[in-house]
Design a protein around this motif. Structure first.
Motif, PDB file in Angstrom:
ATOM      1  N   GLU A  37       0.887  -1.169   0.077  1.00  0.00           N
ATOM      2  CA  GLU A  37       0.071   0.081  -0.208  1.00  0.00           C
ATOM      3  C   GLU A  37       0.655   1.364   0.052  1.00  0.00           C
ATOM      4  O   GLU A  37       0.444   2.092  -0.675  1.00  0.00           O
ATOM      5  CB  GLU A  37      -1.066   0.106   1.463  1.00  0.00           C
ATOM      6  CG  GLU A  37      -1.864  -1.272   1.362  1.00  0.00           C
ATOM      7  CD  GLU A  37      -2.984  -0.954   0.414  1.00  0.00           C
ATOM      8  OE1 GLU A  37      -3.333   0.298  -0.084  1.00  0.00           O
ATOM      9  OE2 GLU A  37      -3.890  -1.885   0.251  1.00  0.00           O
ATOM     10  N   GLU A  38       1.946   1.255   0.665  1.00  0.00           N
ATOM     11  CA  GLU A  38       2.671   2.406   0.872  1.00  0.00           C
ATOM     12  C   GLU A  38       3.392   2.994  -0.430  1.00  0.00           C
ATOM     13  O   GLU A  38       3.557   3.927  -0.614  1.00  0.00           O
ATOM     14  CB  GLU A  38       4.100   2.084   2.020  1.00  0.00           C
ATOM     15  CG  GLU A  38       4.783   3.475   2.224  1.00  0.00           C
ATOM     16  CD  GLU A  38       5.905   2.973   3.011  1.00  0.00           C
ATOM     17  OE1 GLU A  38       6.177   3.857   3.889  1.00  0.00           O
ATOM     18  OE2 GLU A  38       6.441   1.778   2.991  1.00  0.00           O
ATOM     19  N   GLN A  39       3.634   1.691  -1.329  1.00  0.00           N
ATOM     20  CA  GLN A  39       4.259   2.009  -2.606  1.00  0.00           C
ATOM     21  C   GLN A  39       3.234   2.080  -3.654  1.00  0.00           C
ATOM     22  O   GLN A  39       3.699   2.503  -4.853  1.00  0.00           O
ATOM     23  CB  GLN A  39       5.390   1.001  -2.855  1.00  0.00           C
ATOM     24  CG  GLN A  39       6.608   0.894  -1.998  1.00  0.00           C
ATOM     25  CD  GLN A  39       7.518   2.191  -2.132  1.00  0.00           C
ATOM     26  OE1 GLN A  39       7.316   2.747  -3.427  1.00  0.00           O
ATOM     27  NE2 GLN A  39       8.264   2.155  -1.337  1.00  0.00           N
ATOM     28  N   GLY A  40       2.130   1.652  -3.317  1.00  0.00           N
ATOM     29  CA  GLY A  40       0.878   1.806  -4.312  1.00  0.00           C
ATOM     30  C   GLY A  40       0.917   0.929  -5.450  1.00  0.00           C
ATOM     31  O   GLY A  40       0.542   1.240  -6.675  1.00  0.00           O
ATOM     32  N   VAL A  41       1.375  -0.275  -5.140  1.00  0.00           N
ATOM     33  CA  VAL A  41       1.614  -1.569  -5.961  1.00  0.00           C
ATOM     34  C   VAL A  41       1.051  -2.769  -5.487  1.00  0.00           C
ATOM     35  O   VAL A  41       1.100  -3.042  -4.330  1.00  0.00           O
ATOM     36  CB  VAL A  41       2.881  -1.704  -6.577  1.00  0.00           C
ATOM     37  CG1 VAL A  41       3.438  -0.482  -7.280  1.00  0.00           C
ATOM     38  CG2 VAL A  41       3.916  -1.993  -5.369  1.00  0.00           C
ATOM     39  N   LEU A  64      -1.955   0.512  -7.915  1.00  0.00           N
ATOM     40  CA  LEU A  64      -3.055   0.333  -7.155  1.00  0.00           C
ATOM     41  C   LEU A  64      -3.843   1.656  -7.439  1.00  0.00           C
ATOM     42  O   LEU A  64      -5.347   1.462  -7.412  1.00  0.00           O
ATOM     43  CB  LEU A  64      -2.828   0.266  -5.802  1.00  0.00           C
ATOM     44  CG  LEU A  64      -2.150  -0.882  -5.072  1.00  0.00           C
ATOM     45  CD1 LEU A  64      -2.009  -0.697  -3.563  1.00  0.00           C
ATOM     46  CD2 LEU A  64      -2.779  -2.222  -5.530  1.00  0.00           C
ATOM     47  N   SER A  65      -3.553   2.664  -7.834  1.00  0.00           N
ATOM     48  CA  SER A  65      -4.299   3.885  -8.440  1.00  0.00           C
ATOM     49  C   SER A  65      -3.313   4.669  -9.459  1.00  0.00           C
ATOM     50  O   SER A  65      -2.065   4.385  -9.579  1.00  0.00           O
ATOM     51  CB  SER A  65      -4.474   4.687  -7.336  1.00  0.00           C
ATOM     52  OG  SER A  65      -3.324   5.368  -6.808  1.00  0.00           O
ATOM     53  N   PRO A  66      -4.073   5.402 -10.255  1.00  0.00           N
ATOM     54  CA  PRO A  66      -3.281   6.261 -11.359  1.00  0.00           C
ATOM     55  C   PRO A  66      -2.365   7.063 -10.901  1.00  0.00           C
ATOM     56  O   PRO A  66      -1.379   7.418 -11.597  1.00  0.00           O
ATOM     57  CB  PRO A  66      -4.425   6.920 -12.190  1.00  0.00           C
ATOM     58  CG  PRO A  66      -5.814   6.095 -11.490  1.00  0.00           C
ATOM     59  CD  PRO A  66      -5.768   5.610 -10.387  1.00  0.00           C
ATOM     60  N   ASP A  67      -2.642   7.643  -9.775  1.00  0.00           N
ATOM     61  CA  ASP A  67      -1.801   8.759  -9.181  1.00  0.00           C
ATOM     62  C   ASP A  67      -0.549   8.094  -8.251  1.00  0.00           C
ATOM     63  O   ASP A  67       0.179   8.998  -7.452  1.00  0.00           O
ATOM     64  CB  ASP A  67      -2.575   9.737  -8.297  1.00  0.00           C
ATOM     65  CG  ASP A  67      -3.423   9.144  -6.949  1.00  0.00           C
ATOM     66  OD1 ASP A  67      -3.256   7.858  -6.815  1.00  0.00           O
ATOM     67  OD2 ASP A  67      -3.764   9.904  -6.234  1.00  0.00           O
ATOM     68  N   SER A  68      -0.319   6.787  -8.293  1.00  0.00           N
ATOM     69  CA  SER A  68       0.684   6.065  -7.576  1.00  0.00           C
ATOM     70  C   SER A  68       2.170   6.404  -8.525  1.00  0.00           C
ATOM     71  O   SER A  68       2.073   6.739  -9.739  1.00  0.00           O
ATOM     72  CB  SER A  68       0.567   4.647  -7.289  1.00  0.00           C
ATOM     73  OG  SER A  68       0.106   4.221  -8.527  1.00  0.00           O
ATOM     74  N   PHE A  73       3.981   6.806 -14.249  1.00  0.00           N
ATOM     75  CA  PHE A  73       4.707   6.072 -15.000  1.00  0.00           C
ATOM     76  C   PHE A  73       4.216   5.550 -16.279  1.00  0.00           C
ATOM     77  O   PHE A  73       4.534   5.646 -17.527  1.00  0.00           O
ATOM     78  CB  PHE A  73       5.362   4.917 -14.594  1.00  0.00           C
ATOM     79  CG  PHE A  73       6.837   4.306 -15.358  1.00  0.00           C
ATOM     80  CD1 PHE A  73       7.874   4.952 -15.459  1.00  0.00           C
ATOM     81  CD2 PHE A  73       6.445   3.205 -16.192  1.00  0.00           C
ATOM     82  CE1 PHE A  73       8.869   4.209 -16.313  1.00  0.00           C
ATOM     83  CE2 PHE A  73       7.361   2.683 -16.920  1.00  0.00           C
ATOM     84  CZ  PHE A  73       8.596   3.287 -16.930  1.00  0.00           C
ATOM     85  N   LEU A  74       3.161   4.623 -16.060  1.00  0.00           N
ATOM     86  CA  LEU A  74       2.350   3.794 -17.083  1.00  0.00           C
ATOM     87  C   LEU A  74       1.567   4.950 -18.083  1.00  0.00           C
ATOM     88  O   LEU A  74       1.627   4.786 -19.250  1.00  0.00           O
ATOM     89  CB  LEU A  74       1.277   2.769 -16.698  1.00  0.00           C
ATOM     90  CG  LEU A  74       1.799   1.586 -16.205  1.00  0.00           C
ATOM     91  CD1 LEU A  74       0.624   0.899 -15.530  1.00  0.00           C
ATOM     92  CD2 LEU A  74       2.321   0.871 -17.185  1.00  0.00           C
ATOM     93  N   ALA A  75       0.857   6.031 -17.355  1.00  0.00           N
ATOM     94  CA  ALA A  75       0.345   7.057 -18.117  1.00  0.00           C
ATOM     95  C   ALA A  75       1.095   7.805 -19.209  1.00  0.00           C
ATOM     96  O   ALA A  75       0.871   8.058 -20.087  1.00  0.00           O
ATOM     97  CB  ALA A  75      -0.410   7.820 -17.105  1.00  0.00           C
ATOM     98  N   LYS A  76       2.459   8.031 -18.664  1.00  0.00           N
ATOM     99  CA  LYS A  76       3.373   9.039 -19.289  1.00  0.00           C
ATOM    100  C   LYS A  76       4.006   7.873 -20.316  1.00  0.00           C
ATOM    101  O   LYS A  76       4.554   8.331 -21.502  1.00  0.00           O
ATOM    102  CB  LYS A  76       4.445   9.487 -18.407  1.00  0.00           C
ATOM    103  CG  LYS A  76       4.973  10.679 -18.628  1.00  0.00           C
ATOM    104  CD  LYS A  76       5.698  11.258 -17.532  1.00  0.00           C
ATOM    105  CE  LYS A  76       6.655  12.513 -18.101  1.00  0.00           C
ATOM    106  NZ  LYS A  76       7.125  13.160 -16.766  1.00  0.00           N
ATOM    107  N   ARG A  77       4.718   6.863 -19.747  1.00  0.00           N
ATOM    108  CA  ARG A  77       5.583   6.017 -20.981  1.00  0.00           C
ATOM    109  C   ARG A  77       4.906   4.795 -21.243  1.00  0.00           C
ATOM    110  O   ARG A  77       5.602   4.056 -21.997  1.00  0.00           O
ATOM    111  CB  ARG A  77       6.831   5.602 -19.896  1.00  0.00           C
ATOM    112  CG  ARG A  77       7.660   6.961 -19.666  1.00  0.00           C
ATOM    113  CD  ARG A  77       8.901   6.400 -18.885  1.00  0.00           C
ATOM    114  NE  ARG A  77       9.479   7.679 -18.275  1.00  0.00           N
ATOM    115  CZ  ARG A  77      10.834   7.900 -18.204  1.00  0.00           C
ATOM    116  NH1 ARG A  77      11.707   6.540 -18.787  1.00  0.00           N
ATOM    117  NH2 ARG A  77      11.603   8.940 -17.978  1.00  0.00           N
ATOM    118  N   GLY A  78       3.834   4.062 -20.646  1.00  0.00           N
ATOM    119  CA  GLY A  78       3.424   2.841 -20.978  1.00  0.00           C
ATOM    120  C   GLY A  78       4.216   1.812 -20.455  1.00  0.00           C
ATOM    121  O   GLY A  78       5.030   1.963 -19.433  1.00  0.00           O
ATOM    122  N   GLU A  79       3.778   0.664 -20.655  1.00  0.00           N
ATOM    123  CA  GLU A  79       4.341  -0.531 -19.979  1.00  0.00           C
ATOM    124  C   GLU A  79       6.006  -0.591 -20.463  1.00  0.00           C
ATOM    125  O   GLU A  79       6.539  -0.284 -21.406  1.00  0.00           O
ATOM    126  CB  GLU A  79       3.672  -2.023 -20.478  1.00  0.00           C
ATOM    127  CG  GLU A  79       2.263  -1.968 -20.091  1.00  0.00           C
ATOM    128  CD  GLU A  79       1.534  -3.352 -20.140  1.00  0.00           C
ATOM    129  OE1 GLU A  79       1.984  -3.942 -21.121  1.00  0.00           O
ATOM    130  OE2 GLU A  79       1.008  -3.891 -19.274  1.00  0.00           O
TER     131      GLU A  79
END
Ligand code: MC0
Length: 142
Positions: A37-41, A64-68, A73-79
């Protein structure tokens, strides 16, 4: 300073689908699954190899959420490759040494990482564009 490459972290949208791909394509085995949870993953460790200084893994990371961190990273660079983690004997000592060399630490103190490890991150802009993680393995169970 470094004992081994502990793991390479891969950001993905669908953890279960990516685990299935790594298992069926490379014959890798999942040795741990955790929600941090702390790292959001939500993450899984897949064993690669054992060496004299410990084991190495591929770590699959689903946010766990888009703002983690991984969500952004995924939103900006993809997988793709999100970070490289190096095994160190003592994460606090390594933080002190690298901080003294002017590398920006993203953590003020070691945090909880996968499989009972203690971890800390270094700023990617100070390490040639590579988000870098320091990993201290937990003491062996007696
Ligand atoms: C961002 N940047 C990266 C990057 N993330 N460069 C390489 N690899 C990455 N993963 C670049 C951006 O493109 C940007 O460059 C600059 O760094 C600042 O990024 P930002 O988008 O403005 O800032 P944020 O808010 O996304 O923060 C990025 C930062 C953050 C790396 C500081 O994600 C962080 O503190 N990460 C450490 C924690 C973490 O990642 N936890 C998840 C894994 P430009 O040139 O565009 O300005 S947890 C984990 O792995 C645990 C479970 C474990 O191993 O056991």
């Amino acid at each position: 300073m470094f004992l081994r490459i502990d793991h390479v972290g891969i950001a993905c949208h669908d953890l279960e689908a990516k685990i299935a791909f790594f298992e069926s394509t490379f014959g890798m085995t999942v040795v741990s699954r955790e929600v941090n949870e702390e790292q959001g993953v939500r993450e899984a460790m897949l064993h690669v190899a054992d060496g004299p200084n410990g084991s190495s893994y591929i770590q699959l990371l689903e946010p766990l959420s888009p703002d983690s961190p991984v969500g952004k990273f995924l939103a900006k660079r993809g997988e793709g490759v999100h970070h490289v983690a190096f095994g160190v004997p003592d994460v606090a000592e390594a933080m002190g040494e690298l901080g003294g060399k002017g590398i920006r630490l993203l953590d003020e103190r070691p945090r909880h990482g996968s499989m009972g490890s203690s971890i800390a991150f270094l700023h990617p802009k100070d390490v040639g564009g590579m988000l870098t993680e320091l990993v201290q393995a937990p003491p062996p169970r007696t």
